[in-house]
Scaffold this motif. Structure first.
Motif, short mmCIF file in Angstrom:
data_model
loop_
_atom_site.label_atom_id
_atom_site.label_comp_id
_atom_site.label_asym_id
_atom_site.label_seq_id
_atom_site.Cartn_x
_atom_site.Cartn_y
_atom_site.Cartn_z
N PHE A 235 0.83 -1.19 0.00
CA PHE A 235 0.00 0.00 0.00
C PHE A 235 0.87 1.25 0.00
O PHE A 235 2.08 1.19 0.17
CB PHE A 235 -0.92 0.00 1.23
N ASN A 236 0.21 2.36 -0.21
CA ASN A 236 0.88 3.65 -0.10
C ASN A 236 0.54 4.25 1.26
O ASN A 236 -0.61 4.19 1.70
CB ASN A 236 0.44 4.59 -1.22
N LEU A 237 1.53 4.82 1.89
CA LEU A 237 1.35 5.38 3.22
C LEU A 237 0.71 6.75 3.13
O LEU A 237 0.95 7.49 2.18
CB LEU A 237 2.70 5.48 3.92
N PRO B 155 -0.14 27.26 4.52
CA PRO B 155 -0.15 25.81 4.31
C PRO B 155 0.93 25.12 5.13
O PRO B 155 2.04 25.65 5.28
CB PRO B 155 0.12 25.66 2.81
N VAL B 156 0.61 23.97 5.65
CA VAL B 156 1.55 23.19 6.46
C VAL B 156 2.17 22.11 5.60
O VAL B 156 1.46 21.31 4.98
CB VAL B 156 0.84 22.55 7.67
N ASP B 157 3.49 22.07 5.56
CA ASP B 157 4.23 21.01 4.89
C ASP B 157 4.81 20.12 6.00
O ASP B 157 5.85 20.44 6.57
CB ASP B 157 5.33 21.59 4.02
N VAL B 158 4.13 19.02 6.29
CA VAL B 158 4.57 18.20 7.42
C VAL B 158 5.94 17.58 7.18
O VAL B 158 6.63 17.24 8.14
CB VAL B 158 3.54 17.08 7.74
N SER B 159 6.35 17.48 5.92
CA SER B 159 7.66 16.89 5.63
C SER B 159 8.80 17.79 6.11
O SER B 159 9.95 17.34 6.19
CB SER B 159 7.82 16.62 4.13
N GLN B 160 8.49 19.05 6.43
CA GLN B 160 9.51 19.97 6.94
C GLN B 160 9.41 20.13 8.46
O GLN B 160 10.14 20.93 9.04
CB GLN B 160 9.35 21.33 6.26
N PRO C 244 15.63 11.27 8.99
CA PRO C 244 14.43 10.81 8.27
C PRO C 244 13.37 10.29 9.23
O PRO C 244 13.65 9.90 10.37
CB PRO C 244 14.96 9.69 7.37
N TRP C 245 12.16 10.27 8.72
CA TRP C 245 11.04 9.73 9.48
C TRP C 245 11.34 8.32 9.96
O TRP C 245 11.08 7.96 11.10
CB TRP C 245 9.78 9.75 8.60
N MET D 269 6.73 12.35 4.70
CA MET D 269 6.49 12.22 6.13
C MET D 269 7.31 13.23 6.92
O MET D 269 8.34 13.72 6.47
CB MET D 269 6.83 10.81 6.59
N PHE D 270 6.85 13.54 8.12
CA PHE D 270 7.57 14.44 9.01
C PHE D 270 8.88 13.80 9.45
O PHE D 270 9.08 12.60 9.34
CB PHE D 270 6.71 14.80 10.22
#
Length: 503
Positions: free
Chosen positions: A361-363, A377-382, A449-450, A468-469
């Motif tokens: 699956f895709n997360l 806007p929130v960029d959770v990856s940052q 990394p996450w 991902m964060f």
């Protein structure tokens, strides 16, 4: 303000028609129902609602309709600490959803759950100290708005609508049927058919023996092997305790502790003596397979044990299907689909009427919902995680992400306890807002990394790292710890160490 029809007690709608609750829970799966239980128990005066975009409860147990769908964790730890599990250790999806129905009934959560309510946007306003959510109602097709003081994300980690579907050469030429387990057709008939299941993970290990009961033959075609562990469907200790008429809550707690200790020991062995763990796992498989079977080729992955999930099979059912000739394993890559099946890179022809793409699956990061904070806007990856429960810069929001190795629910319970403690702490401080914020002493923190690939590197994890964060190199900005550690650290987490800003 007036109380809306079918709203949870205390939920109110203002003159603008927007319904407001103290806490809004997203998702009515295992995590969301657990959150509802803790809110009902700890805060009887708080209003809350649980929004679920599916037509029914259960999360993955609602969407997973493929043959043999069942847990690959024992239910004594996958079940809740507050609700004794009375069934077999490994349970079907139906048994699990029946259990969840009992929790919903006992905790009076039915009126709080809104099915077919999909959150399409979430916006935080610092001036209003609250979240505003756009919610698409599947029953009417209209978008409504709801507001809340605290947002609790319990949506899980699957993207249920968009599973991982690799493209292989020649798929358009195949005259049979190609299906994905996450979108299983209700009318699919495989009796007497030749089936190829592509994949080697927990889903493939479930589908293969289930389909082999009626199919002409099932072949599991895997690019790389997975560690597979045969476990009793019903634990011998549970049988003994129930024969003695021991109270079910005692049996539940005893089995829960036994399974936790068993998995703690296996995890320790995999991390400290991985080759010893490898030989142990391979040795456990051999008695279930035909004499002389090449276990090394088909069930010995190149990665360290527990670097990916171990596929748990009740009573060794997939091994039994192989031993009886109803199923087989081919470890190879796909050259091309043909009109009548699949040709592997080594030239082997696998004839098939049905191909099951059990390719994972895709997360989903926070349900792939667009977030804004004060119109930005929130960029959770940052952003950086706070103890794997909150995210830096996002106020009044918690999320649940369970364990990869232990049962998901063990962590959901710990998270629920901490979130409720945080809500009580805010009340005691007279705070309306709490935001995870890096401290001055965190300025030199390494951002990682996450997921550390050396720790866990399943395909769905590696494919999703970019969205991902992140995590840091020190507490409280780390996550993905083991249950043996977090069962002590999360209940003792300092809510006033400066990493949480209250206003």
């Amino acid at each position: 303000m007036t109380i809306t029809e079918n709203a949870p007690a205390g939920a109110a709608t203002g003159a603008d028609g927007v319904e407001h609750v103290d806490v809004l829970v997203i998702g009515a799966g295992v995590s969301g129902i657990d959150a509802g239980h803790h809110l009902r128990e700890r805060f009887p005066d708080k209003t809350f609602a649980i929004l679920e975009k599916m037509p029914g409860r259960g999360g993955t147990w609602w969407t997973h309709r493929f043959p043999g769908a069942r847990s690959d964790s024992d239910l004594f730890t996958y079940g809740y600490a507050h609700k004794p599990w009375r069934g077999p250790s490994i349970a079907t999806s139906e048994e699990i959803t029946n259990y969840l129905d009992e929790v919903i009934e006992e905790d009076d959560l039915k009126a709080a759950i809104r099915y077919r309510h999909e959150v399409t946007a979430a916006s935080w306003s610092s001036s209003d100290h609250r979240w505003t959510l756009d919610v698409l109602r599947g029953d009417t097709g209209e978008t409504v708005r709801m507001t809340c003081d605290f947002l609790w994300m319990c949506q899980g980690y699957y993207n249920h609508q968009d599973p991982y579907r690799p493209e292989w050469p020649g798929m358009e030429d195949f005259r049979g049927v190609i299906v994905h387990p996450q979108t299983w057709p209700e009318d699919l008939d495989w009796e007497g058919k030749r089936v190829v299941v592509i994949g080697s993970g927990a889903t493939a290990a479930t589908v293969v023996p289930a389909m082999a009961e009626k199919a002409a033959h099932v072949t599991m075609l895997q690019r790389t092997p997975t560690f597979v562990a045969a476990v009793p469907k019903t634990h011998e200790l549970a049988v003994q305790l129930r024969a003695l008429d021991i109270p079910e809550d005692w049996t539940h707690e005893i089995l829960r502790r036994a399974y936790i200790e068993q998995f703690n020991e296996l995890t320790r062995m995999c991390l400290e003596t991985p080759e010893e763990a490898r030989q142990f796992l391979l040795g456990e498989m051999r008695p279930y397979l035909p004499e002389g079977y090449d276990v090394e080729k088909d069930f010995n992955p190149g990665y360290r044990p527990w670097q990916q999930r171990i596929a748990v099979v009740p009573d060794g059912d997939i091994f039994t299907a192989i031993k009886e000739g109803r199923a087989s394993v081919v470890t190879d890559t796909i050259d091309t689909f043909t009109e009548t099946g699949i040709r592997t890179s080594s030239g082997q022809e696998l004839e098939a009427d049905i191909v099951v793409s059990a390719t994972g699956f895709n997360l989903s990061a926070l349900g792939d919902i667009p977030f804004t904070v004060d119109d930005e806007p929130v960029d959770v990856s940052q952003a950086v995680t706070w103890r794997g429960i909150m995210i830096s810069g996002i106020p009044n929001m918690a999320y649940v992400f369970g364990y990869f190795r232990h049962s998901w629910t063990l962590r959901a319970d710990l998270v629920s306890d901490l979130v409720c403690r945080l809500l009580a702490h805010m009340e005691a401080k007279g705070a309306t807002t709490v935001t995870p914020t890096l401290r001055p002493e965190d300025a030199d923190m390494e951002i990682r990394p996450w997921s550390d690939p050396e720790n866990f590197n399943s395909g769905y994890v590696m494919r999703s790292q970019h969205k991902m964060f992140k995590q840091g190199d020190r507490a409280p900005w780390t996550h993905m710890h083991e249950y043996a550690e977090e069962r002590h650290t999360l209940p003792a987490a300092d809510l006033d160490d400066g990493s949480l800003q209250y206003r």
